[in-house]
Design a protein around this motif. Structure first.
Motif, PDB file in Angstrom:
ATOM      1  N   GLU A 143      -1.047 -22.073  34.089  1.00  0.00           N
ATOM      2  CA  GLU A 143      -1.878 -21.120  34.836  1.00  0.00           C
ATOM      3  C   GLU A 143      -1.894 -21.446  36.326  1.00  0.00           C
ATOM      4  N   ALA A 144      -1.654 -22.714  36.651  1.00  0.00           N
ATOM      5  CA  ALA A 144      -1.788 -23.151  38.038  1.00  0.00           C
ATOM      6  C   ALA A 144      -0.741 -22.482  38.913  1.00  0.00           C
ATOM      7  N   ARG A 145      -1.093 -22.299  40.191  1.00  0.00           N
ATOM      8  CA  ARG A 145      -0.173 -21.687  41.134  1.00  0.00           C
ATOM      9  C   ARG A 145       0.038 -22.575  42.352  1.00  0.00           C
ATOM     10  N   GLN A 146      -0.671 -23.728  42.390  1.00  0.00           N
ATOM     11  CA  GLN A 146      -0.623 -24.525  43.602  1.00  0.00           C
ATOM     12  C   GLN A 146      -0.093 -25.923  43.312  1.00  0.00           C
ATOM     13  N   VAL A 147       0.648 -26.436  44.269  1.00  0.00           N
ATOM     14  CA  VAL A 147       1.214 -27.754  44.097  1.00  0.00           C
ATOM     15  C   VAL A 147       1.273 -28.428  45.466  1.00  0.00           C
ATOM     16  N   ALA A 148       1.065 -29.750  45.441  1.00  0.00           N
ATOM     17  CA  ALA A 148       1.087 -30.485  46.709  1.00  0.00           C
ATOM     18  C   ALA A 148       2.522 -30.622  47.206  1.00  0.00           C
TER      19      ALA A 148
ATOM     20  N   ARG B  74       9.660 -28.601  54.649  1.00  0.00           N
ATOM     21  CA  ARG B  74       9.039 -27.414  55.237  1.00  0.00           C
ATOM     22  C   ARG B  74      10.110 -26.421  55.709  1.00  0.00           C
ATOM     23  N   ALA B  75      11.130 -26.982  56.338  1.00  0.00           N
ATOM     24  CA  ALA B  75      12.226 -26.120  56.806  1.00  0.00           C
ATOM     25  C   ALA B  75      12.904 -25.423  55.635  1.00  0.00           C
ATOM     26  N   GLU B  76      13.074 -26.169  54.562  1.00  0.00           N
ATOM     27  CA  GLU B  76      13.702 -25.578  53.371  1.00  0.00           C
ATOM     28  C   GLU B  76      12.838 -24.479  52.776  1.00  0.00           C
ATOM     29  N   LEU B  77      11.521 -24.662  52.890  1.00  0.00           N
ATOM     30  CA  LEU B  77      10.591 -23.713  52.280  1.00  0.00           C
ATOM     31  C   LEU B  77      10.463 -22.425  53.075  1.00  0.00           C
TER      32      LEU B  77
ATOM     33  N   ASP C 180       3.524 -19.292  49.567  1.00  0.00           N
ATOM     34  CA  ASP C 180       2.753 -19.412  50.805  1.00  0.00           C
ATOM     35  C   ASP C 180       2.519 -20.887  51.040  1.00  0.00           C
ATOM     36  N   LEU C 181       2.668 -21.297  52.289  1.00  0.00           N
ATOM     37  CA  LEU C 181       2.478 -22.697  52.622  1.00  0.00           C
ATOM     38  C   LEU C 181       1.181 -22.815  53.417  1.00  0.00           C
ATOM     39  N   GLU C 182       0.220 -23.550  52.841  1.00  0.00           N
ATOM     40  CA  GLU C 182      -1.053 -23.760  53.548  1.00  0.00           C
ATOM     41  C   GLU C 182      -1.265 -25.256  53.683  1.00  0.00           C
ATOM     42  N   GLY C 183      -1.050 -25.741  54.871  1.00  0.00           N
ATOM     43  CA  GLY C 183      -1.209 -27.178  55.103  1.00  0.00           C
ATOM     44  C   GLY C 183      -0.243 -27.965  54.234  1.00  0.00           C
ATOM     45  N   GLU C 184      -0.789 -28.784  53.335  1.00  0.00           N
ATOM     46  CA  GLU C 184       0.037 -29.619  52.482  1.00  0.00           C
ATOM     47  C   GLU C 184       0.197 -29.023  51.093  1.00  0.00           C
ATOM     48  N   THR C 185      -0.302 -27.790  50.899  1.00  0.00           N
ATOM     49  CA  THR C 185      -0.245 -27.172  49.574  1.00  0.00           C
ATOM     50  C   THR C 185       0.742 -26.008  49.576  1.00  0.00           C
ATOM     51  N   VAL C 186       1.543 -25.958  48.505  1.00  0.00           N
ATOM     52  CA  VAL C 186       2.447 -24.822  48.322  1.00  0.00           C
ATOM     53  C   VAL C 186       1.812 -23.908  47.291  1.00  0.00           C
ATOM     54  N   HIS C 187       1.675 -22.643  47.674  1.00  0.00           N
ATOM     55  CA  HIS C 187       1.062 -21.673  46.778  1.00  0.00           C
ATOM     56  C   HIS C 187       2.139 -20.699  46.292  1.00  0.00           C
ATOM     57  N   LEU C 188       2.324 -20.629  44.984  1.00  0.00           N
ATOM     58  CA  LEU C 188       3.348 -19.733  44.406  1.00  0.00           C
ATOM     59  C   LEU C 188       2.775 -18.324  44.296  1.00  0.00           C
ATOM     60  N   THR C 189       3.447 -17.328  44.899  1.00  0.00           N
ATOM     61  CA  THR C 189       2.944 -15.950  44.820  1.00  0.00           C
ATOM     62  C   THR C 189       3.321 -15.330  43.476  1.00  0.00           C
ATOM     63  N   ASP C 190       2.813 -14.111  43.211  1.00  0.00           N
ATOM     64  CA  ASP C 190       3.148 -13.417  41.958  1.00  0.00           C
ATOM     65  C   ASP C 190       4.638 -13.148  41.870  1.00  0.00           C
TER      66      ASP C 190
END
Lengths: 269, 419
Positions: free
Chosen positions: B318-323, B339-342, B352-362
């Motif tokens: 269920e999770a969408r976020q990863v460090a 970060r460059a790769e992302l 979506d990249l927020e600070g140190e967290t990567v958020h996977l979109t739908d």
């Protein structure tokens, strides 16, 4: 595959004559003056799927090409419903080996299938609405309608075979000669092809199929023509598909015939 | 420089009679050769064109010797006779000896051309021959095209276009599958001879402008170029006419500006330049397009692999976020390079990249699931059907999951419904 071919079985039968669809009499054929078929005599029955088997170099393709008038014959004759082939051009359809053409040729699947209608169109006339409809139906029958506008070089082996079959269907012939239609196709295509052949047979068409996979012979063919430079046997599959006759067909080339062929060709003194 | 410019203007204003007839003549040749060349190339008869081109030379010389003047009718007749004789000889050698077609062509080409050169040098010693400009026939001089020549060219071009259009269907079928064509009653041999005769015609009217040595280029190069650009036969015919016309006029223009250079080689060079451009920059089969496609695919593989890594690093389904830190395989990989790769993934809307967290979109999540599924389907196929041992399948599966077409995926799904 569907069974929508415009000629209904009754129509075909109505025009049937008493003569067999293909009658071959004393046929001898040579390549470069070297005989590869010797004195073949056979009359093929109507409305069957007939297999042609034999080892490499037995003259299977040669037989088909000779029936189609593609090769000069040394002796004998072939009759289609009792008359020479030239009178029945559009009665005999042909599915050549896949490798016989250049698949990089700049045409689409539909263009190739439309070529099947050229025979009855005659010189100078172009395919019209009727021919296009016939082409679409043929493509549906081989489940290739989705590929109609693809260039042919992007097709797999099985798809190419289906295109050739669709072209043959577009010919709307009563007799079909197929040269190794099952070679190099995937299992799904193989079963689709045999289903198609069976539905064609149900419509009263006669099919002569060059084949090399002995395992499937009893399932596929009503009659069997066993060939090794000369006719070894012809008859209903369950009667001729025997150990003894297979041994006679495949048990090595007949060295005497090969030697004699060399003599005829004049390559040895 | 100013002189070149004024010559350029003179050429394109078509005030000059010789320029007009040269351009008009080359356009007629473009139509004739474009129409025929496609079928010559598709029937693998390119060398036949070359041989006939060389073989007409003795015929042309004999045609000249009969009258002692450059009478187009006689020259045309002589050339056609030589071309026909040459093709008969080629056929006879193929048929009655063990020699193969390429040898037969080579033999006839060189023999006829040798005879032609001998006759040509005899003629150039005659007084009438010196003024005749017959030596121009070797490399072509389009400015020497006369009005009578133009009439002949126009007639031949008309005959060729009419004949090809009338028998287009038959030409196509016999070129694609000659054996099949014969079984449906198309007179394949007659079609072949028709094509050969028309080719001889086209060659004869072309030698004035491009010369016997290079005449085959007019037949082969435009058609070959067109074949690199299209997958449809009628488009190929039209394209090769256009290519021949453009290159022909450009070649003439350069020949005119350079004052002396023979037009034949320049037209051929212009054609070859067209071919080179199609070879390099053709949208489908061009070298550049292929390299670009391959690089795009490699880039996509890279991105999708990273996406999958994010997907697999998720703590739960269920999770969408990863460090960000949990994505680095080697501790040495700096978070900057990651970060460059992302960045491209963010642009695609996958993460979506927020600070140190990567958020996977739908969108990203569904694409990742699709990739994961493709990977497993393909792995299943490899182990079950191809029977690769498990340690061999992984690499292949990882490369192919990015390339599976929707059709292939559907087929695999049918095979493995519970995957």
């Amino acid at each position: 595959m569907t069974n929508r071919i415009p000629n209904r079985k009754s129509e075909i039968q109505a025009s049937q004559s008493a003569s067999p669809p293909i009658e071959i009499h004393d046929l001898t054929v040579s390549y470069d003056k070297r005989p590869v078929l010797w004195n073949i005599d056979v009359a093929l029955p109507e409305g069957q799927i007939i297999g042609v088997i034999g080892p490499n170099g037995a003259g299977k393709s040669t037989l088909i090409k000779a029936v189609l008038g593609l090769l000069p014959v040394d002796s004998g004759w072939v009759r289609i419903y009792g008359e020479p082939l030239t009178k029945h051009r559009n009665v005999v359809g042909y599915v050549p080996q896949r490798e016989s053409v250049d698949w990089d040729f700049p045409v689409t699947v539909r263009d190739v299938v439309l070529m099947g209608t050229c025979g009855r169109l005659g010189l100078f006339r172009r395919p019209g609405a009727a021919e296009r409809a016939c082409c679409d139906r043929s493509l549906e029958q081989v489940e290739m309608a989705a590929y109609a506008d693809r260039q042919i070089s992007n097709l797999s082996g099985g798809q190419r075979q289906r295109v050739f079959l669709a072209r043959a269907l577009a010919q709307q012939s009563r007799i079909y000669l197929l040269d190794e239609p099952f070679v190099g196709v995937d299992a799904a295509t193989e079963s689709a092809i045999i289903e198609l052949l069976r539905s064609m047979k149900r419509e009263g068409r006669t099919l002569l199929v060059v084949h090399h996979d002995l395992q499937t012979v009893p399932q596929y063919f009503d009659s069997l023509l066993m060939l090794n430079m000369r006719l070894v046997a012809f008859g209903p599959t369950q009667e001729v598909f025997t150990e003894v006759l297979l041994q006679k067909t495949y048990g090595g080339r007949l060295t005497i015939l090969s030697e004699a062929a060399e003599q005829v060709a004049g390559t040895r003194r | 420089m100013a002189e070149v410019w004024s010559q350029f203007v003179r050429f394109w204003s078509f005030q000059d009679g010789s320029v007009r007839s040269a351009v008009f003549g080359v356009l007629l040749l473009a139509v004739s050769c474009g129409f025929l060349g496609c079928f010559i190339v598709l029937r693998r008869m390119s060398l036949v064109g070359d041989s006939l081109g060389h073989a007409v030379l003795p015929g042309v010389c004999l045609g000249f010797l009969v009258t002692g003047t450059k009478d187009p009718t006689w020259i045309f007749a002589g050339a056609i006779a030589a071309a026909l004789l040459a093709s008969l000889l080629i056929a006879a050698i193929e048929r009655y000896t063990r020699l193969k077609p390429d040898v037969a062509l080579g033999l006839v080409l060189s023999g006829f051309f040798g005879l032609g050169i001998v006759l040509l040098s005899r003629i150039s010693r005659l007084e009438s021959g010196q003024q005749s400009g017959l030596d121009k026939l070797l490399f072509g001089q389009a400015s020497a095209v006369s009005e009578r020549d133009l009439w002949l060219m126009g007639t031949v071009a008309f005959v060729i276009v009419a004949a090809v259009l009338a028998t287009f269907k038959e030409l196509a079928v016999t070129s694609f599958d000659p054996a099949f064509a014969r079984t449906i009653g198309i007179p394949a041999r007659a079609i072949h001879y028709l094509l050969m005769t028309l080719t001889a015609f086209a060659i004869v009217i072309s030698i004035q402008a491009v010369g016997v040595v290079l005449v085959s280029a007019l037949l082969i190069t435009p058609a070959a170029t067109a074949l690199l650009l299209t997958d449809r036969l009628h488009v190929m015919v039209l394209l090769s006419v256009v290519i021949a016309a453009v290159a022909g006029v450009v070649g003439l223009n350069i020949s005119f500006l350079s004052n002396r250079l023979p037009s034949g080689p320049l037209v051929v060079l212009a054609l070859t330049a067209c071919f080179g451009m199609a070879y390099l920059f053709g949208s489908r089969y061009g070298v550049v397009a292929r390299i670009r496609r391959r690089r795009a695919r490699a880039l996509q593989t890279c991105r999708e692999n990273l996406l999958k890594r994010i997907f697999l690093a998720l703590p739960s389904s269920e999770a969408r976020q990863v460090a960000l830190s949990s994505l680095t395989q080697h501790p040495a990989t700096s978070s900057d390079s990651l970060r460059a790769e992302l960045r491209p993934l963010t642009r695609l809307g996958w993460v979506d990249l927020e600070g140190e967290t990567v958020h996977l979109t739908d969108v990203g999540a569904s694409r990742a699931r699709e990739l994961d599924r493709n990977y497993r389907l393909w792995e299943l196929f490899l182990t079950h059907e191809v029977r690769l041992p498990a340690d061999h399948t992984q690499r292949d599966a990882e490369n192919l999951e990015h390339l599976l077409t929707p059709e292939l995926v559907r087929e695999l799904e049918e095979r493995y419904p519970d995957a």
